[in-house]
Each structure stands twice: as C-alpha cells, then as structure tokens.
Design an enzyme around this catalytic site. Sequence first.
Site, short mmCIF file in Angstrom:
data_model
loop_
_atom_site.label_atom_id
_atom_site.label_comp_id
_atom_site.label_asym_id
_atom_site.label_seq_id
_atom_site.Cartn_x
_atom_site.Cartn_y
_atom_site.Cartn_z
CD GLU A 179 -2.79 1.36 2.39
OE1 GLU A 179 -3.70 2.22 2.37
OE2 GLU A 179 -2.60 0.62 3.37
CE LYS A 216 -6.60 0.09 1.65
NZ LYS A 216 -7.16 -0.37 2.94
#
Length: 298
Positions: A179, A216
Amino acid sequence: MSSQREAMQEKVVNGKGFIAALDQSGGSTPKALRDYGIEESRYSNDAEMFDLMHAMRTRIIKSPAFTGDKVLGAILFEMTMDRQIDGRDTAEYLWNERGVVPFLKVDKGLEETANGVQLMKPIPGLDELLARAVAKGVYGTKMRSVIHEANPDGIAAIVEQQFEIGAQIAAAGLVPILEPEVSIKSPTKQEAEVLLREHIQKQAEQLSADTPIMLKLTIPTEAGYYSPLVAEPHVQRVVALSGGYSREEACALLKQNPGVIASFSRALVEGVSDRQTDDEFNATLASAIDAIYEASVD
C-alpha cells in the site's frame, strides 16, 4: 497449498465484492471511536480503549450484511487477530462463520517525511508475527506508506521498501498487500501516480513467477490509469483506499476504474454509531456495504 488456502485464493482472485479495512491501530483508534460516538471520557487507559474498539469490530463482523456474499476479505489490526469473537479466534470466525478472507496489518507506522514521502518504520519481530498469522489461518497482510509529492527518489524508495518486505511476507506463505498511498491532498498527485505505476511495474517484473502480491492504491486522477497493474500476472487484486474521500465520492470515483475494487476503512463505517439500536446499526452498515459492493463490481 491447503484446501482452505485454495478456497481463500479463489475468493480473493475471482470473487465479486470488496475488502473491508478494519485495521485502525493505536494512533488512529481514538478518532475511529469518536467517529463511532465513543468519546475519550468513556475509557481511562489503552486496555479499555482497545476493548471498546474490539466491541465495535465484533459488532461489524457479526452484522447480518457482513458476509462473503459482498465482503471478500477483512484487514485486521494485530490485536484483533489475537482476540476472539464468541470464543473463536477472529480470523477463524471470519472465514468459517462469515465466509470472509482474513488479512493482517503488519506495519508499525510511518517515518517522518523525507524526499516527499513517508517510508514505513522498521517492523521488528516480523517473522514471528507472520508465523503466528499463518498458524491462525490468515491469508495475507497489508502495510502502508505515504507519498506526498512526485519526488522520483522518494517514490523509488517507497516502492523498493514495499517490495522488499513483501518478498519476506510471501516467503512466509502469505500474500502481501502493498500500500504505497498517494495523498489525495498532494499538489502533484497525478505526477506521483505516473512515477508510482512505473516503479511498481519494474519491481513486479523482477518477481519470481510463483510470488503473488496485491496492491492497495489511491484512486487515480486519470480513470483507468492502473489497468496495467490489474493485468500484471503477479497481481492477484488491485484494491483502492478511500483516502479521505466521503463514501459517495470514493464510490463514484471507483466506478470509473474497472477491475479495481474497494478496500475502505472510514468510508465503510461512515454513519454507524454506538448509540444506534442493532436494527439501526445493521441497516446503516448494510446500506454502506451495498454501495461499496456496487462500486466494486464491473
């Protein structure tokens, strides 16, 4: 691969729905509780605070709408993984009772900003944590770093760190969600996204054929910009964070990005409250889940 992991992988890769982010940690817990209607006067120490947070998460997970029909997975805080719901480990309860794939947040927060980015702090004891996660039936992990500016050196460092630790996680038998968030407040957000996609593609090409990852990412400025990452052979799924957008905004933007599904945190629980009756709470959460699901399916 065990039959359980095969079933989880099938759900993650091919299922329709989204991944719920229930991983607020120590620093963000007080705000999450305030948003839920629990002021700091309701608890006097961290233990009481985390008890209240676990009660909130338990209420979400046990809600009738929170099932694998629309929620593919849930990202847990370490302390949540180590706690139980109705006498069963949270990860085991999620999978066996709700049909939801469990993930674990493993990062320990962010360094100070340098070169326009915030790298992750060191993660001491990561191997031991990963071993515990595997033993508890967790499928994958998540770790977050943040990009504030389109700084080539900073973004290269962020992606390199994410992939380096991701390789350690994959070697332990878990699927890492990388992420590298781009702040929606960044004045150079779109330029940062160009650099980010370029570096992710380069790093992914160097992975061994049997190393899966997930990504993400902040919803991109240019609709569909991350489509090449959705198609990247190593990438099981690209999920989007809400990043400070309201649920309505985040869902509208997500719909413009086919193949990317939601992994919302604050936007998921927007509107739910400790003061609501169970019927009110469940109806509010069901409405949120429906909206996020619809934005996540092509």
